[in-house]
Design a protein around this motif. Structure first.
Motif, PDB file in Angstrom:
ATOM      1  N   GLY A  31       0.782  -1.223   0.000  1.00 53.61           N
ATOM      2  CA  GLY A  31       0.000   0.000   0.000  1.00 53.61           C
ATOM      3  C   GLY A  31       0.811   1.268   0.000  1.00 53.61           C
ATOM      4  N   LEU A  32       2.000   1.241  -0.609  1.00 55.96           N
ATOM      5  CA  LEU A  32       2.825   2.441  -0.730  1.00 55.96           C
ATOM      6  C   LEU A  32       2.797   2.927  -2.172  1.00 55.96           C
ATOM      7  N   SER A  33       2.786   4.227  -2.348  1.00 61.67           N
ATOM      8  CA  SER A  33       2.879   4.806  -3.680  1.00 61.67           C
ATOM      9  C   SER A  33       4.254   5.439  -3.858  1.00 61.67           C
ATOM     10  N   ILE A  34       4.760   5.379  -5.076  1.00 56.64           N
ATOM     11  CA  ILE A  34       6.060   5.978  -5.384  1.00 56.64           C
ATOM     12  C   ILE A  34       5.836   7.430  -5.785  1.00 56.64           C
ATOM     13  N   ARG A  35       6.241   8.326  -4.904  1.00 53.87           N
ATOM     14  CA  ARG A  35       6.065   9.759  -5.187  1.00 53.87           C
ATOM     15  C   ARG A  35       7.178  10.276  -6.085  1.00 53.87           C
ATOM     16  N   ALA A  36       8.399   9.783  -5.888  1.00 51.11           N
ATOM     17  CA  ALA A  36       9.534  10.280  -6.672  1.00 51.11           C
ATOM     18  C   ALA A  36      10.629   9.226  -6.677  1.00 51.11           C
ATOM     19  N   VAL A  37      11.445   9.246  -7.724  1.00 50.40           N
ATOM     20  CA  VAL A  37      12.600   8.348  -7.819  1.00 50.40           C
ATOM     21  C   VAL A  37      13.718   9.083  -8.533  1.00 50.40           C
ATOM     22  N   ALA A  38      14.959   8.773  -8.137  1.00 52.11           N
ATOM     23  CA  ALA A  38      16.133   9.395  -8.752  1.00 52.11           C
ATOM     24  C   ALA A  38      17.278   8.398  -8.740  1.00 52.11           C
ATOM     25  N   GLY A  39      18.214   8.594  -9.658  1.00 53.47           N
ATOM     26  CA  GLY A  39      19.435   7.791  -9.681  1.00 53.47           C
ATOM     27  C   GLY A  39      20.580   8.559  -9.056  1.00 53.47           C
ATOM     28  N   ILE A  40      21.366   7.856  -8.255  1.00 50.17           N
ATOM     29  CA  ILE A  40      22.547   8.444  -7.612  1.00 50.17           C
ATOM     30  C   ILE A  40      23.794   7.844  -8.244  1.00 50.17           C
ATOM     31  N   ARG A  41      24.702   8.682  -8.703  1.00 53.74           N
ATOM     32  CA  ARG A  41      25.911   8.272  -9.437  1.00 53.74           C
ATOM     33  C   ARG A  41      25.523   7.568 -10.736  1.00 53.74           C
ATOM     34  N   ILE A  42      24.873   8.295 -11.615  1.00 51.78           N
ATOM     35  CA  ILE A  42      24.432   7.717 -12.877  1.00 51.78           C
ATOM     36  C   ILE A  42      25.534   7.740 -13.941  1.00 51.78           C
ATOM     37  N   PHE A  43      26.529   8.623 -13.781  1.00 46.29           N
ATOM     38  CA  PHE A  43      27.647   8.696 -14.721  1.00 46.29           C
ATOM     39  C   PHE A  43      28.978   8.339 -14.076  1.00 46.29           C
TER      40      PHE A  43
ATOM     41  N   GLN B 260      16.987  12.493 -12.574  1.00 51.53           N
ATOM     42  CA  GLN B 260      15.581  12.120 -12.577  1.00 51.53           C
ATOM     43  C   GLN B 260      15.000  12.074 -13.990  1.00 51.53           C
ATOM     44  N   THR B 261      15.886  11.962 -14.973  1.00 52.52           N
ATOM     45  CA  THR B 261      15.491  11.981 -16.372  1.00 52.52           C
ATOM     46  C   THR B 261      15.626  10.589 -16.980  1.00 52.52           C
ATOM     47  N   GLU B 262      14.572  10.153 -17.695  1.00 54.90           N
ATOM     48  CA  GLU B 262      14.655   8.905 -18.448  1.00 54.90           C
ATOM     49  C   GLU B 262      15.644   9.064 -19.605  1.00 54.90           C
ATOM     50  N   PRO B 263      16.428   8.022 -19.918  1.00 56.73           N
ATOM     51  CA  PRO B 263      16.541   6.736 -19.228  1.00 56.73           C
ATOM     52  C   PRO B 263      17.650   6.719 -18.187  1.00 56.73           C
ATOM     53  N   HIS B 264      18.279   7.901 -17.947  1.00 55.49           N
ATOM     54  CA  HIS B 264      19.544   7.928 -17.213  1.00 55.49           C
ATOM     55  C   HIS B 264      19.417   7.471 -15.766  1.00 55.49           C
ATOM     56  N   TRP B 265      18.334   7.884 -15.075  1.00 55.24           N
ATOM     57  CA  TRP B 265      18.234   7.553 -13.657  1.00 55.24           C
ATOM     58  C   TRP B 265      18.250   6.040 -13.415  1.00 55.24           C
ATOM     59  N   ARG B 266      17.836   5.278 -14.407  1.00 57.19           N
ATOM     60  CA  ARG B 266      17.732   3.827 -14.233  1.00 57.19           C
ATOM     61  C   ARG B 266      19.085   3.137 -14.115  1.00 57.19           C
ATOM     62  N   LEU B 267      20.165   3.830 -14.478  1.00 54.47           N
ATOM     63  CA  LEU B 267      21.495   3.239 -14.349  1.00 54.47           C
ATOM     64  C   LEU B 267      22.305   3.885 -13.240  1.00 54.47           C
ATOM     65  N   GLY B 268      21.654   4.585 -12.339  1.00 52.22           N
ATOM     66  CA  GLY B 268      22.348   5.077 -11.156  1.00 52.22           C
ATOM     67  C   GLY B 268      22.835   3.912 -10.307  1.00 52.22           C
ATOM     68  N   ARG B 269      24.007   4.056  -9.720  1.00 49.23           N
ATOM     69  CA  ARG B 269      24.513   2.987  -8.847  1.00 49.23           C
ATOM     70  C   ARG B 269      23.537   2.738  -7.699  1.00 49.23           C
ATOM     71  N   TYR B 270      22.899   3.814  -7.237  1.00 48.33           N
ATOM     72  CA  TYR B 270      21.832   3.702  -6.243  1.00 48.33           C
ATOM     73  C   TYR B 270      20.553   4.297  -6.814  1.00 48.33           C
ATOM     74  N   LEU B 271      19.426   3.752  -6.386  1.00 46.33           N
ATOM     75  CA  LEU B 271      18.126   4.312  -6.705  1.00 46.33           C
ATOM     76  C   LEU B 271      17.530   4.871  -5.424  1.00 46.33           C
ATOM     77  N   LEU B 272      17.101   6.116  -5.480  1.00 45.10           N
ATOM     78  CA  LEU B 272      16.548   6.813  -4.327  1.00 45.10           C
ATOM     79  C   LEU B 272      15.050   7.027  -4.545  1.00 45.10           C
ATOM     80  N   TYR B 273      14.253   6.599  -3.576  1.00 48.16           N
ATOM     81  CA  TYR B 273      12.795   6.681  -3.685  1.00 48.16           C
ATOM     82  C   TYR B 273      12.209   7.488  -2.532  1.00 48.16           C
ATOM     83  N   THR B 274      11.097   8.147  -2.819  1.00 48.28           N
ATOM     84  CA  THR B 274      10.176   8.596  -1.790  1.00 48.28           C
ATOM     85  C   THR B 274       8.902   7.783  -1.951  1.00 48.28           C
ATOM     86  N   LEU B 275       8.590   6.973  -0.943  1.00 43.80           N
ATOM     87  CA  LEU B 275       7.406   6.132  -0.940  1.00 43.80           C
ATOM     88  C   LEU B 275       6.455   6.639   0.136  1.00 43.80           C
TER      89      LEU B 275
END
Length: 269
Positions: A203-215, A241-256
Motif C-alpha cells: 500500500g505504498l505509492s512511489i512519489r519520486a525516484v532518482a538515480g545516484i551516481r548515474i555517470f 531524474q530523467t529517463e533513461p539515465h536515472w535507471r542506471l544510477g549505482r543507487y536508486l533513491l525513492y520517496t514512498l
C-alpha cells in the motif's frame, strides 16, 4: 577489531569492525562525496519536511542522521554495528539524536512507531531477505508517512560488469556478493521492478525516484581537476531524474508514501 564473522545468524551482512574503512575509503573519497552532494540536493525536493521526527534505519556513521538533525528533526538512529554506532554517537553528540543498537528486523521491538518519516539508505541490499525487511519498514509507517529508501541498483551492477569486461558474469546474472569478503559487493542488489511490486503489495505509492551516481561509476578516468568534478556534478544533477539515465544510477533513491492501510492487510485481520 577484525571482520571475522561478517554475516549475522540470519545471513545478513553487518559491518562490525569496518567503521574506519567506511569513513576513509567510502565517505572520504569521491564516491561518497558525490552521493552526499546528490542527497543534499534531492532530499528537500523529494520529501515533504516539516521538522517531523525521523527514524534512520541502518544509519551507520550517521551522515544521514546529521543531515536531518541540522534541519531541526529529532532523529532516532538504528544501527547493528557497535563501532559504527559509537562513531556516530561521537560525531552527533551535540544534536537531538537517539542511538539504538539493533538490526532492521528488530524495528518493531525497539522503535515501533508509527513513524511519519523513515529513512533507510543502502541497507536492504545487505540483507538475505530484503522483501521481508521492506514489509517491516512499511508496517512502521503511519498513514501518510514517507519512506526515503535508497537501494543498490542491480541493473547498474550488471552494466558495470559489462564495462569491465565481465561478460559471462553478466550473462549468467551472477551479480550478488557473498558478503564474506572485504570487497563490498551487496548480497542482494535490487532492481526497480522489485521496489514497484513490493510497494504495491504494502500500500505504498512511489512519489519520486532518482538515480545516484548515474555517470560517475562508468568513467574510464576520474575527474582530473576541480573543473571536471564540477562538470560531473552538474551532469549528475541534470539527469538524475530523467529517463533513461536515472535507471542506471549505482543507487536508486525513492520517496514512498503510505496513503492508507492496504485493503488486503485489513481484510486479513
Amino acid at each position: 577489531m577484525t571482520d571475522s564473522t561478517p554475516l549475522s545468524p540470519a545471513g545478513d551482512r553487518h559491518f562490525d569492525g569496518l567503521a574506519e574503512k567506511f569513513a576513509g575509503s567510502l565517505y572520504g573519497g569521491p564516491r561518497g562525496a558525490l552521493r552526499l552532494a546528490m542527497l543534499d540536493e534531492l532530499l528537500p525536493a523529494m520529501l515533504e519536511l516539516d521538522g517531523q521526527p525521523v527514524l534512520d534505519v541502518g544509519g551507520g556513521l550517521g551522515q544521514l542522521s546529521a543531515w536531518f538533525a541540522r534541519r531541526s528533526h529529532a532523529v532516532t538512529l538504528l544501527e547493528p554495528a557497535g563501532d559504527m554506532l559509537e562513531q556516530a554517537r561521537q560525531a552527533l553528540g551535540g544534536w537531538s539524536v537517539t542511538f539504538l543498537q539493533a538490526p532492521l528486523q528488530a524495528l518493531p521491538e525497539h522503535a515501533p512507531g508509527p513513524w511519519s518519516l523513515i529513512a533507510c539508505h543502502a541497507v536492504l541490499e545487505w540483507l538475505r531477505d530484503p522483501r521481508a525487511a521492506f514489509a517491516t519498514l512499511a508496517d512502521g509507517l503511519a498513514p501518510g508517512g514517507q519512506l526515503s529508501l535508497m537501494v543498490f541498483n542491480r541493473d547498474a551492477l550488471r552494466m558495470s560488469n559489462v564495462v569491465k569486461g565481465n561478460l559471462q558474469k553478466a550473462l549468467d546474472d551472477r551479480l550478488e556478493g557473498t558478503g564474506k569478503r572485504q570487497r563490498l559487493t551487496p548480497i542482494s542488489p535490487l532492481c526497480h521492478d522489485q521496489i514497484v511490486d513490493w510497494s504495491r503489495e504494502h500500500g505504498l505509492s512511489i512519489r519520486a525516484v532518482a538515480g545516484i551516481r548515474i555517470f560517475h561509476d562508468y568513467l574510464r578516468q576520474p575527474p582530473a581537476n576541480e573543473d571536471d568534478w564540477q562538470r560531473l556534478v552538474a551532469l549528475e544533477r541534470r539527469y538524475c531524474q530523467t529517463e533513461p539515465h536515472w535507471r542506471l544510477g549505482r543507487y536508486l533513491l525513492y520517496t514512498l508514501v503510505k496513503e492508507s492501510e492496504h485493503p488486503s492487510r485489513e481484510n486479513s485481520r
